[in-house]
Design a protein around this motif. Structure first.
Motif, PDB file in Angstrom:
ATOM      1  N   SER A 271      29.183 -13.924 -16.302  1.00 15.40           N
ATOM      2  CA  SER A 271      29.034 -15.219 -16.963  1.00 15.40           C
ATOM      3  C   SER A 271      28.852 -16.322 -15.927  1.00 15.40           C
ATOM      4  N   TYR A 272      27.632 -16.528 -15.570  1.00 18.70           N
ATOM      5  CA  TYR A 272      27.285 -17.494 -14.530  1.00 18.70           C
ATOM      6  C   TYR A 272      27.547 -18.922 -15.004  1.00 18.70           C
ATOM      7  N   PRO A 273      27.873 -19.823 -14.097  1.00 19.69           N
ATOM      8  CA  PRO A 273      28.106 -21.231 -14.454  1.00 19.69           C
ATOM      9  C   PRO A 273      26.796 -21.984 -14.643  1.00 19.69           C
ATOM     10  N   VAL A 274      26.079 -21.660 -15.718  1.00 22.03           N
ATOM     11  CA  VAL A 274      24.803 -22.294 -16.045  1.00 22.03           C
ATOM     12  C   VAL A 274      24.817 -22.678 -17.518  1.00 22.03           C
ATOM     13  N   ASN A 275      23.800 -23.413 -17.942  1.00 21.54           N
ATOM     14  CA  ASN A 275      23.722 -23.806 -19.340  1.00 21.54           C
ATOM     15  C   ASN A 275      23.213 -22.694 -20.242  1.00 21.54           C
ATOM     16  N   MET A 276      22.324 -21.854 -19.711  1.00 23.10           N
ATOM     17  CA  MET A 276      21.777 -20.755 -20.513  1.00 23.10           C
ATOM     18  C   MET A 276      21.510 -19.540 -19.636  1.00 23.10           C
ATOM     19  N   ILE A 277      21.732 -18.341 -20.212  1.00 23.23           N
ATOM     20  CA  ILE A 277      21.383 -17.086 -19.556  1.00 23.23           C
ATOM     21  C   ILE A 277      20.300 -16.393 -20.378  1.00 23.23           C
ATOM     22  N   ILE A 278      19.269 -15.904 -19.686  1.00 15.20           N
ATOM     23  CA  ILE A 278      18.237 -15.096 -20.329  1.00 15.20           C
ATOM     24  C   ILE A 278      18.331 -13.682 -19.776  1.00 15.20           C
ATOM     25  N   ASN A 279      18.511 -12.710 -20.655  1.00 13.21           N
ATOM     26  CA  ASN A 279      18.413 -11.300 -20.277  1.00 13.21           C
ATOM     27  C   ASN A 279      17.505 -10.641 -21.309  1.00 13.21           C
ATOM     28  N   TYR A 280      16.229 -10.530 -20.966  1.00 11.25           N
ATOM     29  CA  TYR A 280      15.233 -10.049 -21.926  1.00 11.25           C
ATOM     30  C   TYR A 280      15.107  -8.528 -21.934  1.00 11.25           C
ATOM     31  N   ASN A 281      15.961  -7.846 -21.204  1.00 12.67           N
ATOM     32  CA  ASN A 281      15.813  -6.402 -21.101  1.00 12.67           C
ATOM     33  C   ASN A 281      16.219  -5.679 -22.382  1.00 12.67           C
ATOM     34  N   ILE A 282      15.808  -4.447 -22.471  1.00 14.08           N
ATOM     35  CA  ILE A 282      16.081  -3.617 -23.638  1.00 14.08           C
ATOM     36  C   ILE A 282      17.574  -3.492 -23.892  1.00 14.08           C
ATOM     37  N   TYR A 283      18.380  -3.658 -22.838  1.00 14.00           N
ATOM     38  CA  TYR A 283      19.832  -3.561 -22.962  1.00 14.00           C
ATOM     39  C   TYR A 283      20.512  -4.931 -23.016  1.00 14.00           C
ATOM     40  N   GLY A 284      19.748  -6.007 -23.044  1.00 15.54           N
ATOM     41  CA  GLY A 284      20.324  -7.349 -23.039  1.00 15.54           C
ATOM     42  C   GLY A 284      21.150  -7.632 -24.293  1.00 15.54           C
ATOM     43  N   ASP A 285      22.378  -8.109 -24.116  1.00 20.00           N
ATOM     44  CA  ASP A 285      23.260  -8.394 -25.247  1.00 20.00           C
ATOM     45  C   ASP A 285      24.352  -9.373 -24.795  1.00 20.00           C
ATOM     46  N   ARG A 286      24.707 -10.312 -25.671  1.00 19.75           N
ATOM     47  CA  ARG A 286      25.733 -11.310 -25.329  1.00 19.75           C
ATOM     48  C   ARG A 286      27.070 -10.664 -24.977  1.00 19.75           C
ATOM     49  N   SER A 287      27.355  -9.519 -25.589  1.00 18.33           N
ATOM     50  CA  SER A 287      28.651  -8.875 -25.376  1.00 18.33           C
ATOM     51  C   SER A 287      28.837  -8.375 -23.945  1.00 18.33           C
TER      52      SER A 287
END
Length: 341
Positions: A115-131
């Motif tokens: 959980s990086y100290p940024v305003n938004m995270i993008i993870n577009y990968n097939i395994y990308g998930d908020r959890s």
């Protein structure tokens, strides 16, 4: 809104970060948002400029990002960008925290799940998930629906032909282990197939590949391909390193054999395989010289079965529709305005 993109490319890290950011930049510009790239050095600057994008050079080390902070923050104070999109594996929390205190920040992540100290995270990968992130980020764009592809990958008609006669072979922007050459040398001399080999701008084995092409008329070497979707469409099978190219091939529906040769490629290759969307070519870091032979075996299996190629093609096209970059641009504009209210 004015967006700056912080990304680098060179012989050590290839061009993957730059290419996916270019797709996002084009989508932002199509939405009327001006974009400027910020790079440590000029190694990949010409690639970005050739796409009509502005570039600022920091004259710093791409792999020592905290050291660039005095330069970058000073330039931002002068120019006042509204948003900074960062795509690099060399960031630190201290680096991101400093920038988030000055500008609205977005980080493209496909490796650390932190959980990086940024305003938004993008993870577009097939395994990308908020959890995957603890705590979960305030704003995030997750999953393959956000795979940032150029417009040429939208709505491409792709016929799965009766006979497989052409194979795309790509190893990314660089090929430190000469994997393209190793795979080509593992192909039986009597096999009737044409190989379209895409050599990245930082591939130090380019001249050797050209010599192989002169000695074997089955091999055609391509560099600086302007319309990659058209070349992909001509091919019946693709052999590819893990990365954004897998999403490009999926959008078109080219059956693929994927492999990894650096650690950040492993999870994407393994997840595609676990979901039975691609053939697994292997991990060069653990399998070494055994991998090229396995890849050629899978290639020959695909060549012999149109039904199998149709199966993989259908699964790929259901995963990616080619509109990810536009979705990212739309969400960046929406969330930025929402967060300002």
């Amino acid at each position: 809104m004015k967006v700056w993109i912080r990304a680098d490319g060179n012989e050590q890290i290839g061009t993957g970060h730059v290419m996916r950011c270019l797709a996002i930049a084009e989508a932002l510009e199509a939405a009327g948002v001006p974009v400027c790239f910020v790079m440590a050095d000029d190694a990949a600057a010409q690639l970005v400029k050739s796409r009509g994008k502005k570039v600022r050079i920091l004259h710093t080390r791409y792999d020592r990002m905290e050291e660039e902070l005095p330069v970058l923050t000073a330039v931002m104070e002068e120019e006042h960008p509204d948003m900074l999109l960062i795509d690099s594996y060399y960031v630190s929390d201290a680096y991101l925290q400093r920038l988030t205190g000055q500008v609205w920040t977005v980080y493209i992540d496909d490796k650390s799940f932190h959980s990086y100290p940024v305003n938004m995270i993008i993870n577009y990968n097939i395994y990308g998930d908020r959890s995957l992130y603890h705590p979960e980020p305030a704003y995030s764009l997750m999953g393959a629906a956000y795979a940032p592809l150029r417009p040429e990958f939208r709505n491409v008609e792709y016929p799965v032909r009766e006979q497989a006669e052409a194979v795309l072979l790509t190893t990314g922007g660089s090929d430190r282990y000469d994997l393209a050459g190793q795979i080509l040398r593992a192909v039986p001399k009597e096999l009737a197939v044409v190989f379209h080999v895409v050599s990245g701008i930082f591939n130090s084995h380019y001249d050797a590949l050209c010599r192989m092409a002169l000695a074997d008329d089955r091999i055609r070497v391509h560099r600086n391909v302007s319309r990659m979707s058209e070349l992909m469409r001509e091919c019946d099978i693709a052999i590819t390193a893990g990365g954004s190219t897998m999403y490009e091939l999926s959008a078109i529906g080219v059956p693929m054999i994927s492999f990894s040769f650096v650690d950040n490629q492993e999870k994407i290759v393994e997840t595609f395989y676990q979901k039975k969307i691609t053939c697994y070519g292997g991990n060069y870091l653990t399998e070494g010289d055994l991998m090229p032979g396995r890849i050629v075996e899978h290639m020959m299996e695909l060549m012999q079965s149109r039904e199998l190629r149709e199966h993989y093609s259908s699964l790929e096209r259901h995963l990616v529709d080619g509109n990810g970059a536009s979705r990212i641009a739309e969400e960046l504009c929406r969330v930025y305005e929402e967060d300002r209210i």
